[in-house]
Motif scaffolding. Structure first.
Motif, short mmCIF file in Angstrom:
data_model
loop_
_atom_site.label_atom_id
_atom_site.label_comp_id
_atom_site.label_asym_id
_atom_site.label_seq_id
_atom_site.Cartn_x
_atom_site.Cartn_y
_atom_site.Cartn_z
N GLU A 1 0.82 -1.22 0.00
CA GLU A 1 0.00 0.00 0.00
C GLU A 1 0.85 1.27 0.00
N TRP A 2 2.17 1.14 -0.04
CA TRP A 2 3.02 2.32 -0.02
C TRP A 2 2.71 3.27 -1.17
N ALA A 3 2.58 2.74 -2.37
CA ALA A 3 2.42 3.59 -3.55
C ALA A 3 1.17 4.45 -3.45
N SER A 4 0.03 3.86 -3.10
CA SER A 4 -1.20 4.64 -3.02
C SER A 4 -1.15 5.63 -1.86
N ALA A 5 -0.58 5.21 -0.73
CA ALA A 5 -0.52 6.10 0.43
C ALA A 5 0.42 7.27 0.20
N VAL A 6 1.58 7.01 -0.42
CA VAL A 6 2.52 8.10 -0.73
C VAL A 6 1.88 9.08 -1.69
#
Length: 285
Positions: free
Chosen positions: A41-46
């Motif tokens: 989920e890093w990409a969407s959260a960043v």
């Protein structure tokens, strides 16, 4: 011609398996955080964090939470600097469980005692994790550097000859004892068993005496083994309403002044400290 030029901000992002913490330099600085269910989920959260605060296309310095990497202290391989990248995997292969060729790694030099062999601190993590974080950041901004949370904290101190100690603890995390000297992190310890320091009740004298003993052991090592000068400053950055109790106990025990670290990140919350350090470290460069 009358439009105001947008303020340029340096951004620090702390990445962990369960959260992302953002700090951006500027006046006022920006602090924000978001929970994630995993690195997928890093990409969407960043993207959401940077977009929500107008920080897309910023220069970003990533800080890795301690749970994401492994540190190994070893004798420095006796090879030219140009060959260190090839020597590191085989120097640490007996200390890691993963195949070394699947790990990304880098190192920093450690203080060398007189007549001692040069030692280094190797930091490694799976290459897959590095690719995930690079994709997450570069999808919306520009990744500049990747550092550990401990090393990022060097930006909070000047590169002088004073030895400085920081006691750093977020809610739910182990206490970190960090020592900085001449612009670098020269010593670090993770002290388990001190969760009550950030509890709802004031720490008792037994716990504080135990902490003082661990600090004294570290001071003895700094002076006796690393031959560093006497400690010049001790600061506390702990997510506790009872920091004053801790400071008073340490001052009475050691006979020197102890202070609360004061900066914009600590005011916002101790959990922002390493991301903020990464942001202002980028400012200094």
């Amino acid at each position: 011609m009358f439009k105001r030029t947008p303020q340029s901000r340096n951004v620090g992002l702390l990445l962990a398996a369960n959260r992302i913490v953002l700090a951006a330099s500027g006046n006022p600085p920006i602090f924000a955080a978001r929970s994630v269910a995993g690195s997928q989920e890093w990409a969407s959260a960043v993207s959401e964090l940077l977009g929500d605060h107008g920080l897309a296309k910023s220069t970003v310095r990533v800080v890795l939470d301690a749970t994401l990497y492994q540190q190994i202290q070893i004798d420095k391989p006796a090879v030219p600097e140009t060959e260190m990248a090839g020597a590191l995997p085989w120097a640490i292969k007996d200390y890691v469980s993963e195949p070394v060729l699947q790990l990304a790694m880098d190192y920093v030099d450690l203080p060398t005692p007189p007549a001692g062999r040069p030692r280094i601190n190797v930091i490694c993590l799976p290459k897959q994790q590095v690719q995930l974080l690079a994709d997450a950041v570069n999808g919306v901004a520009q990744l500049a550097t990747v550092s550990s949370d401990e090393l990022a904290m060097t930006a909070l101190y000047p590169a002088d000859n004073m030895v400085r100690m920081l006691l750093w603890q977020e809610q739910g995390q182990d206490l970190q004892l960090l020592v900085f000297y001449q612009g670098g992190l020269c010593f670090s310890r993770q002290l388990r068993g001190f969760a009550a320091l950030v509890g709802e009740a004031a720490p008792d004298s037994t716990l504080l005496d135990a902490l003082a003993l661990e600090i004294q052991r570290s001071l003895d090592y700094l002076a006796g083994q690393l031959k560093l000068p006497e400690l010049g400053q001790m600061q506390v950055a702990i997510a506790s309403a009872f920091t004053g109790t801790l400071i008073s106990h340490m001052e009475q025990t050691f006979g020197f002044g102890v202070s609360v670290m004061t900066n914009k990140a600590v005011t916002a919350g101790v959990e922002y400290l390493s991301a903020y350090a990464a942001a202002i470290g980028g400012e200094a460069r």
